[in-house]
Design an enzyme around this catalytic site. Structure first.
Site, short mmCIF file in Angstrom:
data_model
loop_
_atom_site.label_atom_id
_atom_site.label_comp_id
_atom_site.label_asym_id
_atom_site.label_seq_id
_atom_site.Cartn_x
_atom_site.Cartn_y
_atom_site.Cartn_z
N ASP A 157 0.84 -1.20 0.00
CA ASP A 157 0.00 0.00 0.00
C ASP A 157 0.88 1.25 0.00
OD1 ASP A 157 0.94 0.27 2.61
OD2 ASP A 157 -0.96 -0.30 3.54
N LEU A 158 0.28 2.38 0.20
CA LEU A 158 1.00 3.66 0.16
C LEU A 158 2.10 3.73 1.22
CD1 LEU A 158 1.06 6.37 -1.31
CD2 LEU A 158 -0.61 7.22 0.35
#
Length: 129
Positions: free
Chosen positions: A15-16
């Protein structure tokens, strides 16, 4: 009756924040279950064609203990916890270097062609006991 399946973390898995997105652990353990069943000698396609039986996840209890990150080498460990006439309960862990990052209790059920619960075929029950 422990089964181990290797998983490499790709960029697309993260994810980010650069850690494995939580839902991807479910994909990892699904792959581990598929290879575990294959390793038992059960051909799921033939099981469906010949006996009209498929496996479905009924319940998942999941615990996330520590994050995995891009490029990690992980291992999915699958163990049988319980087998009944129509249900298989598995304990599945995702590990990195022996450290458990994610742990799940997964309940599988056998379903017939109409989606109703069905008994596990006797040959599969024998393999699992």
């Amino acid at each position: 009756m422990s089964h181990r399946f290797p998983v490499h973390v790709y960029y697309e898995d993260t994810d980010l924040a650069g850690i494995v997105y939580y839902a991807n652990y479910l994909k990892y353990i699904e792959r581990g279950r598929t290879e575990w069943v294959r390793g038992l000698g059960v051909d799921q396609t033939r099981l469906k064609e010949d006996e009209g039986i498929v496996f479905a996840v009924r319940r998942v209890e999941a615990d996330y203990m520590a994050p995995a990150r891009f490029d990690d080498e992980l291992e999915v460990e699958t163990n049988v916890a319980q087998v009944t006439g129509a249900r298989i309960v598995l304990k599945q862990d995702v590990l990195r270097g022996g450290t458990v990052l994610f742990s799940a209790i997964v309940t599988l059920v056998a379903l017939n062609e109409t989606g109703q619960p069905a008994r596990l075929p006797a040959n599969i029950r024998r393999i699992l006991h």
